[in-house]
Motif scaffolding. Structure first.
Motif, PDB file in Angstrom:
ATOM      1  N   THR A   1       0.836  -1.042   0.058  1.00 27.02           N
ATOM      2  CA  THR A   1       0.082  -0.118  -0.051  1.00 27.02           C
ATOM      3  C   THR A   1       0.974   1.252   0.014  1.00 27.02           C
ATOM      4  O   THR A   1       0.080   2.447  -0.172  1.00 27.02           O
ATOM      5  N   ARG A   2       2.039   1.238   0.502  1.00 27.29           N
ATOM      6  CA  ARG A   2       2.840   2.292   0.469  1.00 27.29           C
ATOM      7  C   ARG A   2       4.101   2.550  -0.579  1.00 27.29           C
ATOM      8  O   ARG A   2       4.631   3.594  -0.664  1.00 27.29           O
ATOM      9  N   SER A   3       4.453   1.151  -1.232  1.00 27.60           N
ATOM     10  CA  SER A   3       5.450   1.207  -2.025  1.00 27.60           C
ATOM     11  C   SER A   3       5.387   0.434  -3.283  1.00 27.60           C
ATOM     12  O   SER A   3       4.558  -0.743  -3.198  1.00 27.60           O
ATOM     13  N   VAL A   4       6.223   0.480  -4.136  1.00 23.78           N
ATOM     14  CA  VAL A   4       6.242  -0.699  -5.358  1.00 23.78           C
ATOM     15  C   VAL A   4       7.784  -0.756  -5.583  1.00 23.78           C
ATOM     16  O   VAL A   4       8.670   0.202  -5.654  1.00 23.78           O
ATOM     17  N   ARG A   5       8.204  -2.140  -5.801  1.00 23.03           N
ATOM     18  CA  ARG A   5       9.820  -2.099  -6.256  1.00 23.03           C
ATOM     19  C   ARG A   5       9.698  -3.336  -7.209  1.00 23.03           C
ATOM     20  O   ARG A   5       8.741  -4.132  -7.355  1.00 23.03           O
ATOM     21  N   SER A   6      10.739  -3.511  -7.717  1.00 19.16           N
ATOM     22  CA  SER A   6      10.949  -4.911  -8.702  1.00 19.16           C
ATOM     23  C   SER A   6      11.251  -6.076  -7.981  1.00 19.16           C
ATOM     24  O   SER A   6      12.129  -6.039  -6.889  1.00 19.16           O
ATOM     25  N   THR A   7      10.705  -7.162  -8.422  1.00 19.54           N
ATOM     26  CA  THR A   7      11.202  -8.361  -8.086  1.00 19.54           C
ATOM     27  C   THR A   7      12.558  -8.624  -8.723  1.00 19.54           C
ATOM     28  O   THR A   7      12.927  -7.999  -9.514  1.00 19.54           O
ATOM     29  N   ASP A   8      12.798  -9.942  -8.490  1.00 17.44           N
ATOM     30  CA  ASP A   8      14.167 -10.367  -8.946  1.00 17.44           C
ATOM     31  C   ASP A   8      14.073 -10.357 -10.420  1.00 17.44           C
ATOM     32  O   ASP A   8      15.077 -10.004 -11.430  1.00 17.44           O
ATOM     33  N   ALA A   9      12.893 -10.964 -10.930  1.00 15.95           N
ATOM     34  CA  ALA A   9      12.790 -11.201 -12.452  1.00 15.95           C
ATOM     35  C   ALA A   9      12.478  -9.650 -12.860  1.00 15.95           C
ATOM     36  O   ALA A   9      12.955  -9.380 -14.260  1.00 15.95           O
ATOM     37  N   GLY A  10      12.058  -8.634 -12.344  1.00 24.29           N
ATOM     38  CA  GLY A  10      11.841  -7.521 -12.741  1.00 24.29           C
ATOM     39  C   GLY A  10      13.154  -6.671 -12.884  1.00 24.29           C
ATOM     40  O   GLY A  10      13.176  -5.684 -13.930  1.00 24.29           O
ATOM     41  N   VAL A  11      13.967  -6.884 -12.007  1.00 27.97           N
ATOM     42  CA  VAL A  11      15.339  -6.287 -12.227  1.00 27.97           C
ATOM     43  C   VAL A  11      15.958  -6.750 -13.645  1.00 27.97           C
ATOM     44  O   VAL A  11      16.363  -5.638 -14.216  1.00 27.97           O
ATOM     45  N   SER A  12      15.856  -8.012 -13.972  1.00 31.70           N
ATOM     46  CA  SER A  12      16.558  -8.430 -15.037  1.00 31.70           C
ATOM     47  C   SER A  12      15.860  -7.798 -16.147  1.00 31.70           C
ATOM     48  O   SER A  12      16.422  -7.409 -17.366  1.00 31.70           O
ATOM     49  N   TYR A  13      14.565  -7.887 -16.131  1.00 31.17           N
ATOM     50  CA  TYR A  13      13.391  -7.175 -17.307  1.00 31.17           C
ATOM     51  C   TYR A  13      13.586  -5.817 -17.437  1.00 31.17           C
ATOM     52  O   TYR A  13      13.716  -5.252 -18.634  1.00 31.17           O
ATOM     53  N   LEU A  14      13.905  -5.002 -16.450  1.00 35.36           N
ATOM     54  CA  LEU A  14      14.088  -3.698 -16.659  1.00 35.36           C
ATOM     55  C   LEU A  14      15.254  -3.248 -17.489  1.00 35.36           C
ATOM     56  O   LEU A  14      15.082  -2.451 -18.406  1.00 35.36           O
ATOM     57  N   GLU A  15      16.371  -3.769 -17.199  1.00 30.38           N
ATOM     58  CA  GLU A  15      17.610  -3.507 -17.919  1.00 30.38           C
ATOM     59  C   GLU A  15      17.146  -4.019 -19.595  1.00 30.38           C
ATOM     60  O   GLU A  15      17.829  -3.107 -20.336  1.00 30.38           O
ATOM     61  N   ALA A  16      16.540  -5.043 -19.722  1.00 32.13           N
ATOM     62  CA  ALA A  16      16.337  -5.320 -21.126  1.00 32.13           C
ATOM     63  C   ALA A  16      15.392  -4.306 -21.796  1.00 32.13           C
ATOM     64  O   ALA A  16      15.545  -4.128 -22.782  1.00 32.13           O
ATOM     65  N   CYS A  17      14.259  -3.868 -20.914  1.00 28.92           N
ATOM     66  CA  CYS A  17      13.610  -2.681 -21.473  1.00 28.92           C
ATOM     67  C   CYS A  17      14.276  -1.582 -21.798  1.00 28.92           C
ATOM     68  O   CYS A  17      13.973  -0.765 -22.690  1.00 28.92           O
ATOM     69  N   ARG A  18      14.839  -1.077 -20.970  1.00 26.37           N
ATOM     70  CA  ARG A  18      15.976   0.019 -21.155  1.00 26.37           C
ATOM     71  C   ARG A  18      16.686  -0.154 -22.289  1.00 26.37           C
ATOM     72  O   ARG A  18      16.626   0.903 -23.179  1.00 26.37           O
ATOM     73  N   LYS A  19      17.236  -1.026 -22.711  1.00 22.75           N
ATOM     74  CA  LYS A  19      17.963  -1.517 -23.796  1.00 22.75           C
ATOM     75  C   LYS A  19      17.126  -1.124 -24.984  1.00 22.75           C
ATOM     76  O   LYS A  19      17.576  -0.626 -25.958  1.00 22.75           O
ATOM     77  N   VAL A  20      16.034  -1.878 -25.109  1.00 22.48           N
ATOM     78  CA  VAL A  20      15.000  -1.767 -26.117  1.00 22.48           C
ATOM     79  C   VAL A  20      14.390  -0.307 -26.435  1.00 22.48           C
ATOM     80  O   VAL A  20      14.608   0.265 -27.521  1.00 22.48           O
TER      81      VAL A  20
END
Length: 310
Positions: A53-72
């Motif tokens: 209810t107070r925050s949102v953060r990446s899961t382990d899978a999200g961290v890996s996917y984030l880098e891929a998204c930034r590259k694309v």
């Protein structure tokens, strides 16, 4: 197109730290952002975000996917920028990071001038006293003071600074000037953790490393506060030469133990090699490299000599 939009929304949530902030950035409602992320997670078959209810953060899978998204997304942005403009008319968002005091004194004026020269480039300037991770944090260019390790970045040398020892004239008048680093045991000292270890300062004598153990009167983790403590006569301090430059020019600080200074510390401009073809990066590198290399405080010059020559 839908996949790219979902990637953009996912990156916006991480960058803004909330669904509401992401919605504002991408021009959608919070509900539409939530539906897009649910669709993305369903398609990938994994959770990318851990929500409370107070925050949102990446899961382990999200961290890996984030880098891929930034590259694309970066590839698409740079491709569009290359087609739409050349170095004389760069476009897009440029994220720059630099240490706080260094950025305030030497980088910010150049960033401001660059923004005026290239109005189609949106600049995100981040001044922090920590090592930013270019790929992971979406930083295009970082000014780094310090020795570099192996990385996937391209380094452009700008100059170097010194780690020097300073004291206020009033302090020296009352307590005397140390003639050897070991004399510091008989003085009050202020340790700035951004430059030296709190309980040990390093000097060089006859080419050999000379560590000196201390019991500092004060330990400070903020550059401006450390400089102020030294100016106010709290004690002797070690700073990087550029950090004390205005105070030396004004006569508020005086270098001591100059013959025992450690080796020079390099200053580099870093950018990710895969982005080197970006017009906005090429334009910024060309815009700031010359002025920074000509900056006397990045060439190991004595600031008192600079004052005399003006």
């Amino acid at each position: 197109m839908e996949k790219l939009r979902e990637m953009e929304i996912f990156v916006a949530i991480i960058d803004q730290g909330s669904f509401t902030g992401a919605a504002e950035k991408v021009g959608m409602s919070a509900g539409a952002v939530s539906r897009a992320i649910n669709s993305l997670e369903s398609r990938l078959g994994t959770r990318l975000l851990a929500r409370t209810t107070r925050s949102v953060r990446s899961t382990d899978a999200g961290v890996s996917y984030l880098e891929a998204c930034r590259k694309v997304l970066d590839t698409i942005t740079d491709a569009e920028a290359t087609i739409a403009a050349d170095r004389l008319n760069p476009v897009g968002t440029l994220t720059i990071s630099a240490p706080v005091l260094f950025g305030q004194r030497y980088v910010a004026p150049l960033v401001n001038a660059f923004a005026l020269r290239y109005p189609d480039v949106r600049v995100n300037a981040v001044y922090v006293d920590r090592t930013t991770r270019l790929l992971e944090e979406g930083v295009d260019i970082a000014i780094r003071v310090g020795h570099l390790g192996n990385s996937s970045t391209f380094a452009i040398p700008l100059g170097f600074v010194q780690r020097r020892t300073y004291a206020a004239p009033a302090y020296l008048a009352e307590h005397g000037e140390p003639l050897h680093p070991r004399d510091l045991n008989n003085h009050y000292c202020v340790s700035f953790t951004g430059v030296s270890l709190p309980l040990e300062w390093v000097f060089y004598e006859a080419g050999s490393r000379l560590p000196v153990r201390l019991q500092p009167r004060m330990i400070v983790d903020l550059g401006a506060a450390a400089v102020l403590a030294a100016v106010d006569g709290v004690g002797i301090i070690q700073l990087l030469s550029y950090q004390a430059a205005p105070e030396v020019l004004a006569g508020k600080l005086k270098p001591v133990l100059s013959s025992f200074e450690p080796e020079s510390i390099p200053v580099n401009l870093l950018h990710v090699e895969r982005r080197s073809s970006s017009g906005k990066i090429r334009a910024f590198v060309e815009f700031v490299t010359g002025p920074l290399r000509e900056n006397a405080h990045l060439q190991g010059m004595d600031t008192t000599a600079v004052r005399t020559s003006r």
